[in-house]
Each structure stands twice: as structure tokens, then as C-alpha cells.
Write a protein that holds these residues in place. Structure first.
Motif, short mmCIF file in Angstrom:
data_model
loop_
_atom_site.label_atom_id
_atom_site.label_comp_id
_atom_site.label_asym_id
_atom_site.label_seq_id
_atom_site.Cartn_x
_atom_site.Cartn_y
_atom_site.Cartn_z
N SER A 1 -8.82 46.54 32.97
CA SER A 1 -8.71 46.64 31.52
C SER A 1 -8.76 45.27 30.88
O SER A 1 -8.63 44.24 31.56
N ASP A 2 -8.97 45.26 29.59
CA ASP A 2 -8.86 44.02 28.82
C ASP A 2 -7.83 44.24 27.72
O ASP A 2 -7.14 45.26 27.66
N ASP B 1 -7.98 47.63 25.72
CA ASP B 1 -7.48 48.78 26.46
C ASP B 1 -5.96 48.81 26.45
O ASP B 1 -5.34 49.87 26.28
N LEU B 2 -5.34 47.65 26.65
CA LEU B 2 -3.89 47.58 26.68
C LEU B 2 -3.28 47.89 25.32
O LEU B 2 -2.28 48.60 25.21
N TRP B 3 -3.92 47.37 24.24
CA TRP B 3 -3.41 47.67 22.89
C TRP B 3 -3.57 49.15 22.56
O TRP B 3 -2.68 49.78 21.97
N SER B 4 -4.71 49.74 22.94
CA SER B 4 -4.94 51.15 22.66
C SER B 4 -3.90 52.02 23.38
O SER B 4 -3.37 52.98 22.81
N ARG B 5 -3.60 51.67 24.62
CA ARG B 5 -2.58 52.42 25.35
C ARG B 5 -1.22 52.27 24.66
O ARG B 5 -0.49 53.25 24.49
N GLU B 6 -0.89 51.04 24.25
CA GLU B 6 0.39 50.81 23.59
C GLU B 6 0.48 51.59 22.28
O GLU B 6 1.52 52.18 21.95
N ARG B 7 -0.60 51.61 21.54
CA ARG B 7 -0.64 52.35 20.28
C ARG B 7 -0.48 53.85 20.54
O ARG B 7 0.21 54.56 19.80
N ALA B 8 -1.13 54.34 21.59
CA ALA B 8 -1.04 55.75 21.93
C ALA B 8 0.39 56.15 22.27
O ALA B 8 0.89 57.19 21.84
N GLY C 1 -7.32 42.66 33.59
CA GLY C 1 -8.68 42.38 34.02
C GLY C 1 -9.59 42.39 32.81
O GLY C 1 -9.15 42.65 31.70
N THR C 2 -10.85 42.13 33.00
CA THR C 2 -11.79 42.13 31.89
C THR C 2 -13.08 42.80 32.33
O THR C 2 -13.43 42.82 33.52
N TYR C 3 -13.79 43.36 31.37
CA TYR C 3 -15.13 43.85 31.62
C TYR C 3 -16.11 42.70 31.45
O TYR C 3 -15.88 41.78 30.67
N SER C 4 -17.21 42.80 32.11
CA SER C 4 -18.22 41.75 31.94
C SER C 4 -18.78 41.74 30.53
O SER C 4 -19.29 40.74 30.06
N SER C 5 -18.64 42.87 29.84
CA SER C 5 -19.17 42.97 28.47
C SER C 5 -18.06 42.92 27.44
O SER C 5 -18.23 43.39 26.34
N SER C 6 -16.91 42.33 27.81
CA SER C 6 -15.80 42.28 26.87
C SER C 6 -16.18 41.50 25.62
O SER C 6 -16.92 40.53 25.68
N SER C 7 -15.68 41.97 24.48
CA SER C 7 -16.06 41.38 23.20
C SER C 7 -15.33 40.07 22.95
O SER C 7 -14.31 39.80 23.56
N PRO C 8 -15.86 39.22 22.05
CA PRO C 8 -15.14 37.99 21.69
C PRO C 8 -13.77 38.31 21.11
O PRO C 8 -13.53 39.41 20.64
N GLY C 9 -12.91 37.36 21.15
CA GLY C 9 -11.59 37.55 20.59
C GLY C 9 -10.61 38.13 21.58
O GLY C 9 -9.52 38.54 21.21
#
Length: 327
Positions: A188-189, A192-199, A291-299
Motif C-alpha cells: 500500500s501507499d 490506501d492507508l488514509w482510505s482505510r482509516e477513513r473507512a 509500501g508503494t506502487y510503481s505508479s504512485s502519484s506525487p505527493g
């Protein structure tokens, strides 16, 4: 119209349902696109969004939301949340619940579908294709390169004159090739972690709200959004006898389901009563690792907000100024 200090947009119709002292009021959305949460410089049609307590903005068809370094959560059909990460931009193409459509132009979004009504649909479009949600689940869509990932659930992807369905643990390129591959759901990046926390945050509000409305369990038949004036946010309230635990480990309950889950039950052999399960039945949950995806967005260096309230399993939401804890 006002409900508990909240100015309801014209796109929302009030239901006759309250929970003690105006704790919350339920609404059914007649349009997709209500902006439920923003953080750090989110803009609508290039104008800064000022999220005031009790006042949320409704996107109209053709509106463009951009996050810059911020985060945003937008409500689509009842039970479907769109969460946008940093440097993301998308256009609301159709606000109709029967055919909600969003065009992703840059960045990355995560869709959490806690419920998908058979009469409603959600579609996200790319320059060379489109993605439709087929089942409840968790989905991640990246614009560059255009890729759809399924953490849980099922997607229908159309691109290059062809279509394919993918399930959990699968990813597909939305670039005309429809190349399908597998990915590690545990990596995850920051988004993903923020979305889980928000959920987890919203599901806890759902749980305490469903409990507080359990005396009206027989009258709540339709799913919708429910407003919590303490935390100035909408959460999802299913109708009828509904329960769903997502891949995040967060669970959504209807008042009827929470009533049966928390009701006393006879314990065999002792002739007495013992406490019920308290509505706490959770799913197996996810095992997200850093972790990160190879296509993770800036920021991706942005911090994850810590805003999850600790909601008791069998009581209304915490009082104003109550404790907050990590999920």
C-alpha cells in the motif's frame, strides 16, 4: 431545509428519521457528487472549497474537483465513497444515481462500495476506456498509467472495443490493451492507508448511529446517508436487515441488524440471559503493510490524518470533544 445545524443541499431529500435530541438525521441522496470531506487546498472549478461546519457542497454535472496536495471524499450513490489522493483531478459527468459517472483526468482515486443497489450504477471513465463496479468492494484507479485494481469485489472494464471482468487481486490496463495481471493486495501507499482509516472512522459512526436508531428498526427500509452533527460528516446507513464487512475490516450495519446482533440471547443450559454479540462481528480484515506502487502519484509524502473517533459498540457517538484514536 436544516437538520441538526446542517444546511441540506437541494440534492438531498430528508427522511422522517431522527435519533434522540437531534443526534443525526438520515437523508437519501437524489444526486451523486456531495463533497463530504476535504483537506489542504482542494478546489472546485478552480475555486477554493471552504468546508464550514454543517455546510457541504454539492458538485453539479460538469464540475471539476482537483486536490493539489490535499485529499477529498465525495459521496456517489448511497454506500459508494470516492476518495481522491494528492494531485488528482476528476469531472462529474453524470450525477444521476441510476448512472453516476466520473471522468478521471489525473492522479488516483479509491472507491469503497459498501453497498451497490441493483437500480444504481457507478462508472469511471478514462481517455481510452471505462470501469464499472459490479459488486461491493474496494477499488483503486490510477490515471497515469491508466490501471484499475481490485482489492475486493468485481469490476467490468471496457477498452479498445473489448471488455473484461476482473476480481480481487487482479489489475487491468485501461489503455486499449486490457492487459490483466496480479498484484499484492497487502502492499500500500499513503492513499490506501488514509482510505482505510477513513473507512474505519465512518463505519464506527455507522455502528453507533445504527444502534441509536435500533428502536426504529422496522421503519428503516431504504439505504441512505446519515448526518452526524458532532463530527460534521455523513456516514452510510443501510436499510432493512443489512450487514457487510469490507476488506478493510470495517463493518456496516442497518438498525435492524444491529438490534438483532446486540439483543440478549438465551445461553443453553443455564436458564438465564447472556449479553448478545454487541453488533461487533467483523470481517477478517486486511493486512496492509507499508509500501508503494510503481505508479504512485506525487505527493506521497503527505501525512495521514488521525481523525478516527472511538465509538462505543452499544452507545451513541462520543460527545463533542470526545477522545479520538487511531483505527
Amino acid at each position: 431545509m436544516r437538520a441538526g445545524g446542517f444546511r441540506l443541499p437541494g440534492a438531498l431529500a430528508l427522511l422522517a428519521m431522527t435519533a434522540g435530541a437531534g443526534f443525526s438525521q438520515a437523508v437519501i441522496s437524489t444526486q451523486a457528487g456531495l463533497i463530504n470531506f476535504t483537506q489542504e487546498g482542494v478546489r472546485l472549478n478552480n475555486q477554493a472549497i471552504e468546508q464550514k461546519s454543517g455546510q457541504l457542497q454539492q458538485m453539479r454535472e460538469g464540475d471539476v474537483l482537483s486536490t493539489a496536495r490535499g485529499l477529498a471524499e465525495v459521496l456517489l450513490t448511497p454506500g459508494v465513497f470516492l476518495r481522491a489522493g494528492g494531485w488528482t483531478s476528476f469531472r462529474l459527468v453524470s450525477s444521476r444515481l441510476a448512472d453516476a459517472r466520473v471522468q478521471l483526468t489525473s492522479g488516483v482515486v479509491i472507491l469503497e462500495a459498501a453497498q451497490l443497489d441493483k437500480d444504481n450504477s457507478v462508472t469511471l471513465s478514462f481517455p481510452d476506456g471505462e470501469v464499472s463496479i459490479l459488486k461491493r468492494g474496494i477499488y483503486r484507479l490510477d490515471a497515469n498509467p491508466p490501471v484499475a485494481r481490485v482489492f475486493d469485489g468485481k469490476l467490468l472494464i471496457r477498452s479498445g472495443g473489448r471488455q473484461v471482468e476482473i476480481g480481487k487481486g487482479k489489475a487491468a490496463a485501461v489503455d486499449g490493451t486490457l492487459a490483466v495481471s496480479s498484484f499484492d493486495r497487502k502492499r500500500s501507499d499513503w492513499l490506501d492507508l488514509w482510505s482505510r482509516e477513513r473507512a474505519v472512522y465512518l463505519a464506527r459512526l455507522n455502528r453507533s448511529t445504527a444502534y441509536s436508531l435500533s428502536d426504529q428498526r422496522g421503519s428503516i427500509r431504504t439505504s441512505g446517508w446519515i448526518w452526524d452533527p458532532i463530527y460534521s460528516t455523513f456516514t452510510f446507513l443501510p436499510g432493512r436487515n443489512y450487514q457487510y464487512c469490507s476488506w478493510y475490516g470495517s463493518c456496516w450495519y442497518s438498525p435492524l441488524r444491529i438490534y438483532y446482533a446486540s439483543a440478549p440471547a438465551v445461553t443453553a443450559g443455564d436458564g438465564g440471559w447472556s449479553a448478545g454479540r454487541g453488533g461487533g462481528g467483523g470481517g477478517s480484515g486486511s493486512s496492509i503493510s507499508a509500501g508503494t506502487y510503481s505508479s504512485s502519484s506525487p505527493g506521497a509524502t503527505g501525512t495521514v490524518s488521525r481523525e478516527t473517533p472511538t465509538a462505543p459498540s452499544s452507545a451513541p457517538a462520543p460527545s463533542r470533544g470526545g477522545g479520538r484514536s487511531d483505527p
